[in-house]
Design an enzyme around this catalytic site. Sequence first.
Site, PDB file in Angstrom:
ATOM      1  N   CYS A  69       0.719  -1.019   0.192  1.00  0.00           N
ATOM      2  CA  CYS A  69      -0.124  -0.063   0.067  1.00  0.00           C
ATOM      3  C   CYS A  69       0.674   1.390   0.059  1.00  0.00           C
ATOM      4  CB  CYS A  69      -0.932  -0.001   1.340  1.00  0.00           C
ATOM      5  SG  CYS A  69      -1.992   1.403   1.298  1.00  0.00           S
ATOM      6  N   THR A 117      -0.665   4.639  -0.161  1.00  0.00           N
ATOM      7  CA  THR A 117      -1.742   5.530   0.119  1.00  0.00           C
ATOM      8  C   THR A 117      -0.938   6.713   1.018  1.00  0.00           C
ATOM      9  OG1 THR A 117      -3.497   4.323   0.370  1.00  0.00           O
ATOM     10  CG2 THR A 117      -3.889   6.163   1.528  1.00  0.00           C
TER      11      THR A 117
END
Length: 511
Positions: free
Chosen positions: A339, A341
């Site tokens: 991830c 993000t």
Amino acid sequence: KATVSVLYWSVHIMLKAYPRRFDEEQIPLRFTYDDVLLIPKRSHIRSRKDVHTKTMLSRNISLNIPIVASNMDTVCEVDMSIAVARAGGIGILHRFCTVEEQCEMVTKVKRAQSYKIQNPRSVAPDDTIAKARKVMEYDYGAKYGITSVMVLDPSTNRLEGVLTRTDLQFTSHSADNAKVREVMVPRRNLIVSHDPDISMAEAQSLMHDGRVSNLPVIDANNTLLFLITATDIKKMLHNKEATTDGKGRLRVGAAVGVKKGDLERARRLVEVGCDVLVIDIAHGHSDLEIEMLKMLKSDPVISRVDIIAGNICTAQAAVDLIEAGADGLKVGVGPGSICITRKVAGSGFPQLSALFDVCPYSNEKGVPIMADGGVRLSGDVAKALAAGASTVMLGSTLAGTDESPGSLLVKDGKKVKVVRGMAGYGANMSKNEREQSANDNIFDMTPEGVEGIVPYKGPAEGILKSMVGGLRSGMSYCGAATIPEMQRKCDFVRITSAGLHESGHHDIAKM
């Protein structure tokens, strides 16, 4: 002077429009797993066997180990769900596929083990042997094939006989157009039970006395109620730690989204036997998720199962989702290995502190927490649970196992498997292909996940045993025999980068 005056009032208006200013000392410092250690306490634990890892996944579903397989298309499909459920955890099937494919995966997991098989595979007496062979293969090949089918009257569902692989063993394919009734074992020769409440011990006794491996249970009209098989009884007796439902079937969860069509997806998943639903979006503290959660909880079909909402990282998010009806919460924004993000959006929350923030309120309300992301080692599992979580979700840790989807690759002479984030290009391209989506311009999205490779690790069973074994050790260091006891007794200590270095192997050449 006029210019100075204009500048003054421009600044004054800007400050009134944007009044918030940040003081560096007011910005809080937050922590993740590597920033802390659990402080050893006096322990009454004499053996790791005295430590019990039973926990709650959601309000109404318990697990024997606090491990959940992540709903990623390179981690959890049928094989992984079966393996984790048999070990005492649960798998969450990903949603990056058609509704039909996801429902089919649920069906395969539920049929992998069951004491009482409802609606077993069947054929009619006048069906051809060729059709019976296909039904036995169940369209999934030998791996998920079955060894026998019930022969039922298509109009009344009355039991006419049983057809087994043994009956077909010496039947040549040239006879595939023959009728099933010509080779089946007829009803008059079958051992059956008329007791719908038959116990496992009674079923075992009947099958042993009759030297049979299948026991049809019928009513007074000879209508088939369900089927009991020796194979499933052996599985249940051999492994009592498995996560099963009231019918002895393995439990399985499935992910849904918040877009058009996801309500129908959720309804169909529940209808085929899914035990728990997970609303799977990156930012769970949103009106989209709260509205979807309320719709799911108000649906008469879907509300039969627990619903886990996520992902979140703050106490206020927990308050809002629990008020909307969540039966469990998934905590973690940006800690996963695939991830990005936090890099792309600049948003997130260090995982351990996210648990510290969310768990007090959710535990007070009886809503279990799933720590999703950031777990690399068994020590991280212990820290997550000590911080208040009830379960941890594993992604890349399980991605390199035999049971994870995808083929083995060889890179630089070593076996590897692919793992990818579900917010990346690759996963969304695959989703569009499987759903035949009209949104072909995948590059309109900004990816928040990456693709990579992980070393091949063999069967998932070894990884699960290692994780749970490390957790048991961590609990014993805290002087706790259960997870709730560890949460009451534990204390954390912050460490420096030198302390982190000291925590691993050092001053030697690792073999």
